[in-house]
Design a protein around this motif. Structure first.
Motif, PDB file in Angstrom:
ATOM      1  N   LYS B 160       0.825  -1.205   0.000  1.00  0.00           N
ATOM      2  CA  LYS B 160       0.000   0.000   0.000  1.00  0.00           C
ATOM      3  C   LYS B 160       0.858   1.252   0.000  1.00  0.00           C
ATOM      4  O   LYS B 160       1.790   1.368   0.787  1.00  0.00           O
ATOM      5  N   PRO B 169      -0.866   5.688   2.890  1.00  0.00           N
ATOM      6  CA  PRO B 169      -2.158   5.685   3.580  1.00  0.00           C
ATOM      7  C   PRO B 169      -2.219   6.774   4.652  1.00  0.00           C
ATOM      8  O   PRO B 169      -1.217   7.100   5.291  1.00  0.00           O
ATOM      9  N   VAL B 170      -3.382   7.354   4.784  1.00  0.00           N
ATOM     10  CA  VAL B 170      -3.568   8.454   5.721  1.00  0.00           C
ATOM     11  C   VAL B 170      -3.987   7.904   7.077  1.00  0.00           C
ATOM     12  O   VAL B 170      -4.848   7.034   7.154  1.00  0.00           O
ATOM     13  N   ASP B 171      -3.306   8.402   8.103  1.00  0.00           N
ATOM     14  CA  ASP B 171      -3.742   8.025   9.451  1.00  0.00           C
ATOM     15  C   ASP B 171      -4.903   8.923   9.839  1.00  0.00           C
ATOM     16  O   ASP B 171      -4.730  10.116  10.081  1.00  0.00           O
ATOM     17  N   ILE B 172      -6.078   8.386   9.874  1.00  0.00           N
ATOM     18  CA  ILE B 172      -7.255   9.239  10.058  1.00  0.00           C
ATOM     19  C   ILE B 172      -7.267   9.886  11.441  1.00  0.00           C
ATOM     20  O   ILE B 172      -7.907  10.882  11.662  1.00  0.00           O
ATOM     21  N   ARG B 173      -6.539   9.267  12.370  1.00  0.00           N
ATOM     22  CA  ARG B 173      -6.578   9.865  13.724  1.00  0.00           C
ATOM     23  C   ARG B 173      -5.729  11.123  13.796  1.00  0.00           C
ATOM     24  O   ARG B 173      -5.989  12.020  14.585  1.00  0.00           O
ATOM     25  N   SER B 174      -4.637  11.221  12.930  1.00  0.00           N
ATOM     26  CA  SER B 174      -3.783  12.396  12.996  1.00  0.00           C
ATOM     27  C   SER B 174      -4.181  13.439  11.954  1.00  0.00           C
ATOM     28  O   SER B 174      -3.596  14.494  11.896  1.00  0.00           O
ATOM     29  N   ASN B 175      -5.137  13.099  11.122  1.00  0.00           N
ATOM     30  CA  ASN B 175      -5.483  13.979  10.004  1.00  0.00           C
ATOM     31  C   ASN B 175      -6.460  15.043  10.476  1.00  0.00           C
ATOM     32  O   ASN B 175      -7.575  15.133   9.987  1.00  0.00           O
TER      33      ASN B 175
END
Lengths: 335, 177
Positions: B160, B169-175
């Motif tokens: 990925k 991939p985006v870390d949704i928690r830090s975004n």
């Protein structure tokens, strides 16, 4: 001199003419298909042999090997002989055509026509009248309504145009003073009759086109209306006989137009060139027939009758009077 | 009198026209010897292409078969074992194909393509049915560089986010905004 030699000469000439005419007719088909195609911006047959020159041979093989179908409704005997009548009368007409200057072989002067009838012009008219029977009987005996229509139209047409054709010949006979085709050609050694009577030549050409049942006058066939007219039911070589008849007819009628109006075999140069001159003139007339087929649409039945009875017949009658008058004044009669 | 001169004029013009046409070059194209130049995007026989690595491009997504207006494409998808799909069999009935090119437009992997080869007539109707081995070619077709799994097909060829034009991939928690 032995008495059988004239007969032998006649038989040899007859066979030669039969052979040459039939071959010419086959190549007439090719020439027409080629020229028609070029006039319609196509190539025409060019696959069988160089320039399609073997196409007639292929056509003949095809026609001979096809099944000869006899419809159940047909009148058997008449149905079978009708194509022979068409082709036969046309071929017989060729017997009187003088297509070259007389030749001397071993002290015997051989006239070019198979037989020099003293009523040659009448013989031609009689044979073309008999040809009508082929069409009419073929149409009637086929037992099909399309054939019947074609036969009726064909006979009506040919009876109408025979009149003007006969009348167009009257000036020629007047100027010659003879019905013999040899005399007619001899009378044109200096000036062809087309100069004396151009109107008769035009009338003769139109009538002859109608007589040969070709495109401006092909009501007896009329593919778009009558399937194939009087020969709808025919197949194989019987159809081939109609087909050959049509093309031999073109050759014969061209030859006769040359004989009657264009000075026959007369031309510049030595006498052995006469065959060439005759062929050239006849080919020009035949080309005109093909050209006409590429150009003109088919006449309607009433237009055909109108042209024949209300235009050509009065015109040719007037032309007979005019030519007779002029001939009397200027002492044209030169035989 | 004007009517008859009109008739004569008409006759003369008609004869002149046919005579003139006789000396023109025929418009016929004599097919087996002469061929008409095809247009740049001529659409004819359909092929299945491969990617530059030599792998099959088709992922058996059924989009071409779904979009085909005459339903001449059929296939059976199968799993290759590594998560990548491929058609077990692939069949185009060219007897029905109308060469509209919609399959090509629908294909997400540029696998199915229309070629300019138009001379594939057959004597029997059944011979018009092309199987996968008839359709699959060795080349890449119109798009030689394209490799679907270099751009998509996440986690199958590359891990990925490792494809060249792909973000990680985006870390949704830090975004957070």
């Amino acid at each position: 001199m032995n008495s059988y030699i004239p007969w032998l000469i006649i038989i040899i000439k007859a066979f030669l003419i039969l052979f040459v005419t039939l071959t010419l007719a086959a190549y007439m088909v090719l020439a027409e298909r080629k020229l028609l195609a070029r006039m319609q911006d196509r190539y025409g047959p060019n696959r069988v042999g160089p320039f399609g020159l073997l196409q007639p041979l292929a056509d003949v093989i095809k026609l001979i090997t096809k099944e000869d179908i006899l419809p159940a409704q047909a009148d058997r005997f008449i149905y079978l002989i009708a194509p022979g009548v068409v082709a036969g009368t046309v071929l017989l007409t060729f017997a009187v055509v003088p297509f070259g200057a007389p030749v001397k072989i071993g002290g015997v002067t051989v006239q070019m026509p198979v037989i020099d009838l003293n009523v040659g012009a009448l013989y031609f008219l009689a044979m073309s009248s008999l040809g009508v029977y082929g069409v009419a009987l073929a149409g009637w005996s086929s037992g099909s309504k399309y054939s019947l229509f074609g036969g009726i139209r064909g006979s009506a047409q040919m009876i109408s145009y025979e009149l003007s054709m006969g009348l167009a010949l009257v000036p020629v006979v007047m100027l010659t003073g003879s019905f013999s085709l040899n005399d007619i050609v001899a009378a044109q050694s200096n000036v062809p009759f087309v100069v004396y009577s151009p109107l008769a030549f035009v009338i003769f050409l139109v009538s002859v086109a109608a007589e040969s049942r070709r495109i401006p006058f092909d009501l007896a066939e009329a593919e778009n209306e009558l399937v194939a007219g009087y020969h709808t039911e025919y197949s194989g070589m019987r159809f081939g006989l109609f087909y050959i008849g049509e093309y031999v007819n073109i050759i014969v009628l061209s030859a006769l137009a040359v004989t009657f109006y264009l000075g026959g075999w007369h031309g510049p140069g030595p006498s052995w060139l006469s065959l060439f001159w005759f062929f050239l003139k006849a080919a020009a007339i035949a080309f005109f027939f093909i050209w006409m087929r590429a150009t003109l649409p088919r006449l309607r039945y009433d237009q055909l009758m109108h042209l024949g009875w209300k235009f050509l017949v009065p015109l040719s009658l007037a032309n007979v009077l005019l030519t007779g008058f002029l001939a009397l004044i200027f002492h044209w009669r030169n035989v | 009198m004007s009517r008859s001169t009109g008739i004569l004029k008409g006759l003369f013009e008609a004869f002149a026209t046919t005579l003139r046409e006789m000396f023109r070059k025929p418009v016929t194209i004599q097919y087996p010897e002469e061929k008409k130049p095809l247009s740049a995007r001529a659409r004819w026989r359909i092929v299945l292409t491969r990617d530059p690595d030599g792998g099959e491009r088709c992922v058996a997504c059924y989009l071409c078969s779904a979009v085909c207006p005459v339903s001449c494409i059929s296939m059976q998808s199968a799993d290759r074992g590594d998560g990548r799909r491929y058609p077990e069999w692939f069949r185009i009935n060219f007897g029905r194909c109308i060469l509209c090119g919609m399959c090509e437009e629908a294909c997400p992997t540029l696998a199915i393509q229309l070629t300019p080869d138009y001379e594939f007539c057959k004597y029997k109707a059944l011979d018009m049915v092309y199987e996968k081995e008839d359709l699959l070619i060795d080349g890449t077709g119109k798009d030689p560089e394209y490799n679907f799994y270099k751009h998509a097909g996440i986690g199958i060829v590359n891990p990925k986010g490792k494809n060249p034009d792909e973000y990680g991939p985006v870390d949704i928690r830090s975004n957070m905004p």
